[in-house]
Design a protein around this motif. Structure first.
Motif, PDB file in Angstrom:
ATOM      1  N   GLY A  36       0.796  -1.224   0.000  1.00 51.84           N
ATOM      2  CA  GLY A  36       0.000   0.000   0.000  1.00 51.84           C
ATOM      3  C   GLY A  36       0.825   1.269   0.000  1.00 51.84           C
ATOM      4  N   LEU A  37       2.135   1.155   0.158  1.00 52.57           N
ATOM      5  CA  LEU A  37       3.012   2.320   0.120  1.00 52.57           C
ATOM      6  C   LEU A  37       3.961   2.199  -1.071  1.00 52.57           C
ATOM      7  N   ASP A  38       3.912   3.159  -1.952  1.00 47.27           N
ATOM      8  CA  ASP A  38       4.797   3.164  -3.115  1.00 47.27           C
ATOM      9  C   ASP A  38       6.121   3.806  -2.706  1.00 47.27           C
ATOM     10  N   LEU A  39       7.218   3.071  -2.848  1.00 49.12           N
ATOM     11  CA  LEU A  39       8.528   3.587  -2.451  1.00 49.12           C
ATOM     12  C   LEU A  39       9.249   4.311  -3.586  1.00 49.12           C
ATOM     13  N   SER A  40       8.827   4.069  -4.813  1.00 46.38           N
ATOM     14  CA  SER A  40       9.521   4.640  -5.959  1.00 46.38           C
ATOM     15  C   SER A  40       9.492   6.171  -5.926  1.00 46.38           C
ATOM     16  N   GLY A  41      10.668   6.770  -5.996  1.00 50.07           N
ATOM     17  CA  GLY A  41      10.776   8.223  -6.014  1.00 50.07           C
ATOM     18  C   GLY A  41      10.580   8.884  -4.666  1.00 50.07           C
ATOM     19  N   ARG A  42      10.318   8.112  -3.617  1.00 51.49           N
ATOM     20  CA  ARG A  42      10.059   8.691  -2.295  1.00 51.49           C
ATOM     21  C   ARG A  42      11.369   8.965  -1.559  1.00 51.49           C
ATOM     22  N   ARG A  43      11.342   9.997  -0.742  1.00 49.83           N
ATOM     23  CA  ARG A  43      12.470  10.251   0.149  1.00 49.83           C
ATOM     24  C   ARG A  43      12.215   9.492   1.444  1.00 49.83           C
ATOM     25  N   ILE A  44      13.125   8.593   1.761  1.00 49.28           N
ATOM     26  CA  ILE A  44      12.953   7.721   2.919  1.00 49.28           C
ATOM     27  C   ILE A  44      14.107   7.915   3.890  1.00 49.28           C
ATOM     28  N   LEU A  45      13.760   8.069   5.152  1.00 47.80           N
ATOM     29  CA  LEU A  45      14.735   8.172   6.232  1.00 47.80           C
ATOM     30  C   LEU A  45      14.606   6.936   7.100  1.00 47.80           C
ATOM     31  N   GLU A  46      15.696   6.163   7.226  1.00 50.59           N
ATOM     32  CA  GLU A  46      15.669   5.001   8.107  1.00 50.59           C
ATOM     33  C   GLU A  46      16.432   5.304   9.385  1.00 50.59           C
ATOM     34  N   LEU A  47      15.746   5.164  10.516  1.00 48.47           N
ATOM     35  CA  LEU A  47      16.376   5.346  11.809  1.00 48.47           C
ATOM     36  C   LEU A  47      17.045   4.040  12.227  1.00 48.47           C
ATOM     37  N   GLY A  48      18.330   4.096  12.535  1.00 45.66           N
ATOM     38  CA  GLY A  48      19.038   2.894  12.967  1.00 45.66           C
ATOM     39  C   GLY A  48      19.119   1.852  11.873  1.00 45.66           C
TER      40      GLY A  48
END
Length: 233
Positions: A36-48
Motif C-alpha cells: 500500500g506504500l509506493d517507495l519509488s521516487g520517495r524520500r525515505i529516512l531510516e532510523l538505525g
C-alpha cells in the motif's frame, strides 16, 4: 548509552562485507510490510539502519534513501556507498530537510529509547515528514507474552511498547494509527511439509487472537514483535 553498544555489531553478527545486502527472504518481508506504500521516487529516512538491508531494498525500489545509526562502523559503510547519514538527534536533518521526507522507517529501534527520547523523536519526525507522510516501525510486542522473549533478550532495550502504548504517548499530537499488527509473515521453507506446518502455526495464532477478541473484546497481535504504521496528519 554508547558503552552499552560496545561489541553490538559483533553480537548481532553484522558483517561489514555484507552491508546493504538484501536476500530473497528479506525482500519478500519488506514488500509485505510496505504493502500500500509506493517507495519509488520517495524520500525515505531510516532510523538505525544497522547492516543496511532495508537501505538496499528501498534503493532497488527507486527510493532516495538516508538514515541514522549509532554504530560508527555502520555509518562508515553507509557513507562509502553514498548514503546520506544524519546525526542521531536529527539536528542537521531538521536544518536541511524540514518537511521533505515521505516515509520514516524504524526496524527494532524505538524500544532502545526512553519515553522522553521517544517524545522528542516524534516531535522531530512531525517536522521532517510531509503532511500525509508515514512512519513504519517494528518493535517487541509488549501486549503479547511472547514479546517478553524479544524485549528481554537485549540489554539495550529501554521501553516496553505496543501500538496502544505508542498512541497513548502521542495523544494530542499530529499522528493517526493506520495499523498495528503482527509483522508480515513470509512462509519460506525448503519443503512442502514444512510450509504446511508454518501455515498451520500461523492459522493457530490467528485462531487464538480471534478467540481472545471475542471473549475479552480487545483485538491484539500475539507475535513477539508488532509493526505499526502511522500517518502524519
Amino acid at each position: 548509552m554508547t558503552d552499552d553498544y560496545a561489541g553490538y555489531s559483533v553480537w548481532k553478527q553484522w558483517n561489514p562485507s555484507q552491508f546493504m545486502v538484501c536476500g530473497p527472504y528479506e525482500r519478500r518481508y519488506y514488500k509485505g510490510e510496505f504493502r500500500g506504500l509506493d517507495l519509488s521516487g520517495r524520500r525515505i529516512l531510516e532510523l538505525g539502519f544497522g547492516n543496511g538491508g532495508f537501505l538496499r531494498y528501498a534503493t532497488d525500489q527507486g527510493a532516495r534513501i538516508s538514515g541514522t545509526e549509532l554504530l560508527a562502523e555502520a555509518r562508515a559503510s553507509a557513507a562509502e556507498r553514498g548514503v546520506r547519514v544524519y546525526a542521531l538527534d536529527l539536528s542537521d536533518a531538521l536544518t536541511e530537510d524540514t518537511g521533505n521526507f515521505d516515509i520514516v522507517v524504524a526496524f527494532d529501534v524505538m524500544e532502545h529509547l526512553t519515553r522522553e527520547q521517544l517524545l522528542v523523536l516524534f516531535e522531530s519526525l512531525a517536522k521532517l515528514l510531509k503532511s500525509g507522510g508515514h512512519v513504519l516501525a517494528r518493535f517487541p510486542n509488549a501486549q503479547s507474552p511472547l514479546g517478553c522473549v524479544t524485549q528481554n533478550g537485549d540489554w539495550t532495550h529501554r521501553s516496553a511498547l505496543s501500538g496502544q502504548v505508542l498512541m497513548q504517548l502521542l495523544v494530542g499530537k499530529p499522528w493517526t494509527m493506520v495499523r498495528a499488527e503482527n509483522p508480515f509473515t513470509v512462509v519460506d521453507a525448503d519443503s512442502a511439509l514444512k510450509r504446511i506446518g508454518m501455515r498451520l502455526r500461523y492459522a493457530t495464532r490467528r485462531g487464538v487472537e480471534w478467540t481472545l477478541a471475542k471473549v475479552y473484546g480487545i483485538a491484539i497481535a500475539l507475535d513477539p514483535n508488532v509493526t505499526v504504521l502511522l500517518r502524519r496528519d
